[in-house]
Scaffold this motif. Structure first.
Motif, short mmCIF file in Angstrom:
data_model
loop_
_atom_site.label_atom_id
_atom_site.label_comp_id
_atom_site.label_asym_id
_atom_site.label_seq_id
_atom_site.Cartn_x
_atom_site.Cartn_y
_atom_site.Cartn_z
N PHE A 83 6.67 24.96 -6.42
CA PHE A 83 5.90 25.65 -7.45
C PHE A 83 6.72 25.78 -8.72
O PHE A 83 7.95 25.89 -8.66
CB PHE A 83 5.48 27.05 -6.97
N PRO A 84 6.08 25.79 -9.89
CA PRO A 84 6.80 26.12 -11.12
C PRO A 84 7.23 27.59 -11.05
O PRO A 84 6.40 28.47 -10.78
CB PRO A 84 5.76 25.90 -12.22
N VAL A 85 8.50 27.85 -11.26
CA VAL A 85 9.03 29.21 -11.09
C VAL A 85 9.87 29.60 -12.29
O VAL A 85 10.69 28.82 -12.78
CB VAL A 85 9.88 29.31 -9.80
N ILE A 107 10.19 31.37 -20.14
CA ILE A 107 9.22 30.42 -19.59
C ILE A 107 9.50 29.00 -20.09
O ILE A 107 9.54 28.04 -19.31
CB ILE A 107 7.79 30.85 -19.96
N ILE A 108 9.70 28.85 -21.39
CA ILE A 108 9.92 27.52 -21.97
C ILE A 108 11.21 26.90 -21.41
O ILE A 108 11.22 25.76 -20.95
CB ILE A 108 9.99 27.60 -23.51
N LYS A 109 12.29 27.67 -21.45
CA LYS A 109 13.59 27.14 -21.03
C LYS A 109 13.57 26.70 -19.57
O LYS A 109 14.08 25.62 -19.22
CB LYS A 109 14.66 28.20 -21.25
N GLN A 110 12.96 27.52 -18.70
CA GLN A 110 13.00 27.20 -17.26
C GLN A 110 11.95 26.18 -16.86
O GLN A 110 12.19 25.35 -15.98
CB GLN A 110 12.87 28.49 -16.46
N LEU A 111 10.78 26.21 -17.49
CA LEU A 111 9.77 25.22 -17.14
C LEU A 111 10.14 23.83 -17.64
O LEU A 111 9.71 22.82 -17.08
CB LEU A 111 8.39 25.64 -17.67
N GLN A 112 10.91 23.79 -18.72
CA GLN A 112 11.36 22.48 -19.22
C GLN A 112 12.14 21.71 -18.16
O GLN A 112 12.11 20.48 -18.11
CB GLN A 112 12.23 22.66 -20.47
N PHE A 117 6.47 16.82 -18.46
CA PHE A 117 5.73 16.71 -19.72
C PHE A 117 6.38 17.65 -20.72
O PHE A 117 7.29 18.42 -20.38
CB PHE A 117 4.25 17.07 -19.51
N ASP A 118 5.92 17.61 -21.94
CA ASP A 118 6.54 18.37 -23.03
C ASP A 118 6.21 19.86 -22.92
O ASP A 118 5.05 20.24 -22.76
CB ASP A 118 6.05 17.83 -24.38
N ILE A 119 7.24 20.70 -22.97
CA ILE A 119 7.06 22.15 -22.95
C ILE A 119 7.61 22.71 -24.26
O ILE A 119 8.81 22.99 -24.39
CB ILE A 119 7.81 22.80 -21.77
N THR A 120 6.76 22.84 -25.25
CA THR A 120 7.16 23.41 -26.54
C THR A 120 5.99 24.19 -27.12
O THR A 120 4.84 23.98 -26.76
CB THR A 120 7.56 22.32 -27.55
#
Length: 555
Positions: A83-85, A107-112, A117-120
């Motif tokens: 899972f995304p965590v 959220i951005i730093k860890q999901l990246q 895909f792009d997380i920005t």
């Protein structure tokens, strides 16, 4: 719903969480398994109608201070490999005055690191959340740069709901009544507010887009888990703003939040803002879909995690040339006996750590050749914390209680009976453990007498109930009106001193095991090693020197 196997935390995790917390000593893995299945079902369930498959859900994980919330969340977050965590320590970030930036940056730093895909997020959207004229917003001064705050308030906010028509017609200010500076600032604040709303829409749209893309990513499945830890340790205003942010900005379907708090402490935090009469419990209910309270940990396991057990090791004691009772084969056994006392007096987890830390501090400060009975200390500390006036009576030898007996006679209540009245039977019958090697305590002459008489004894663990300990040992020190059970004071008339009488009792006893046998040995050990010479004043010094020491938590 994803098939989640039961978590097994009996061994250290693959990645080191903390050098002190490598294994699950509080048996919390099963709670993580249960909550994972619950949150998966709440956040993303393909069995629901398509439009309702994804939901936003906020769980309050409640546990008292020191109950292991941080370890639980960190280890739980590591188990969710499919899972995304996101894990956010709110306390480490509360120096930033913007909870939104704390959450969104986490959220951005860890999901990246987890997304293919792009997380920005557009900088323009994020920048809207930085404080604009904070001094004005907080109303810290009446005038700022020549701007009248009351005038600005009158321009921005209408009082129509409280004014009648006549007052509106006669008192309402027109645009020409306001200064150019106030009108310019008002326009900017309105623009900022509108821009902020647009930014929220952009951010929510981005979050929803990430949810959809994670749904398609092969090595990840929904929901996205966001863990917020240590909120109750944050500044009051920051904690409240964090909850508001989660509720109103991050309420995106497919994302579940777990917010760990000591909820009772958080309620005090909220009352510090809104006043003691404010219903903090109802207020908190607005932010959470449900609350899950971790039960109070088993103290013997809990203390082994949080205490410096090296102070109970035989090597440490021998190197310092000091003695403690009970002697035990392992430091964990000593802590288990201490925990029996703490459980009996029903102290909180925080107080349990506090008392144990004070005991270890006393041991560390013992001078060479000195000694102390740590179970006596444990009982004293519990009374000190739970009923300080009673402690003062006991430690000063002024304890006295009476009650009306049969035929209206006034009878005295001894200290042992008084203490045991407030302790549950299951705790009174719990057994304290002493490791006794008779040969280590006896000289050659005495040992010869034991063996010649055929007295039976064994090397190993001897036990005594807490009830018997309070009555026969603790109260022999502190109750001036103690009964004949004062176990080291002999009433013999045969010319033997107390040590000789204690030796005689052991030589002629046929007891090998059982509480009576343990008491005979403790009687002998107390006299031979001079524990009986530790007075009420000695114990007062121990307690009152260490009691200002308060455990503040793991840094």
């Amino acid at each position: 719903m994803s098939d989640i196997k039961d978590f097994d935390w009996s061994t250290p995790p693959n990645r080191k969480i903390d050098e002190y917390f490598l294994t699950d000593k509080l048996d919390r893995a099963r709670y993580a398994t249960f909550l994972t299945r619950l949150l998966i079902q709440e956040g993303f369930d393909e069995n629901r109608p398509q439009k309702e498959q994804k939901r936003n859900y906020v769980l309050n994980l409640n546990a008292e201070w020191g109950a292991g919330k941080t370890y639980f969340l960190k280890r739980w977050s590591q188990e969710l490999k499919n899972f995304p965590v996101v894990y956010i320590d709110a306390w480490q970030q509360d120096y930033s005055d913007d909870p939104f930036l704390t959450v969104i940056s986490g959220i951005i730093k860890q999901l990246q690191l987890q997304a293919k895909f792009d997380i920005t997020i557009p900088k323009s959207a994020v920048s809207m959340f930085k404080a604009v004229a904070p001094a004005i917003a907080q109303g810290l001064t009446k005038k700022i740069s020549g701007i009248d705050i009351d005038e600005l308030h009158a321009l921005l906010f209408s009082d129509d709901e409280i004014d009648n028509d006549q007052n509106q017609n006669t008192n309402k200010l027109t645009g020409s009544d306001f200064s150019p500076a106030v009108k310019a600032l008002a326009q900017n604040l309105i623009k900022d507010h509108e821009a902020k709303n647009k930014s929220i829409e952009v951010i929510k749209s981005k979050l929803a887009d990430w949810v959809s893309k994670f749904e398609q990513q092969e090595d990840r499945t929904l929901p996205i888990f966001v863990f917020i830890d240590e909120l109750d340790r944050c500044r009051p205003s920051y904690a409240v703003e964090m909850l508001e942010t989660i509720k109103h900005i991050f309420d995106v379907k497919g994302i579940v939040f777990v917010v760990a708090t000591d909820t009772e402490q958080l309620q005090h935090t909220i009352k510090s803002i809104y006043g003691e009469g404010f219903d903090a419990k109802v207020y908190l209910g607005r932010f959470f879909n449900s609350r899950y309270s971790l039960k109070r940990p088993v103290l013997k396991d809990f203390l082994s995690v949080h205490s410096d057990i090296t102070k109970f090791e035989s090597t440490y004691l021998e190197n310092k040339n000091i003695q403690i009772l009970p002697r035990t084969k392992t430091p964990e056994t000593a802590l288990a006996s201490i925990s029996i006392v703490l459980d009996a007096f029903q102290v909180s987890a925080r107080t349990a750590i506090q008392i144990t830390e004070r005991i270890t501090a006393i041991i560390a400060n013992l001078a060479s050749g000195k000694k102390v009975d740590v179970l006596v200390l444990a009982v004293l500390f519990c009374i000190y914390e739970k009923d300080h006036p009673l402690y003062e009576e006991i430690i000063s030898g002024r304890f006295k209680r009476t009650e009306q007996g049969s035929e209206n006679k006034i009878i005295n209540i001894n200290l042992a009976d008084f203490l045991k009245r407030n302790i549950l039977e299951k705790h009174l019958s719990a057994e304290l453990t002493y490791f006794i090697d008779p040969q280590a305590y006896t000289d050659e002459s005495f040992h010869r007498r034991l063996t010649q008489k055929g007295s039976s004894y064994f090397v190993g663990d001897h036990t005594i109930s807490l009830s018997n300990f309070i009555e026969s040992i603790f109260c022999s020190i502190f109750d001036l009106q103690a009964s004949s059970l004062d176990f080291w004071i002999s009433d013999n008339d045969n010319g033997l001193n107390n040590l000789q009488e204690a030796e005689n009792n052991l030589v002629h006893s046929k007891l090998e095991v059982g509480q009576d046998a343990t008491l005979l040995w403790l009687n002998y050990i107390y006299i031979k090693d001079e524990y009986d010479k530790l007075s009420k004043e000695n114990y007062r010094d121990f307690v009152e020197l260490s009691s200002p020491l308060e455990y503040m938590g793991d840094s």
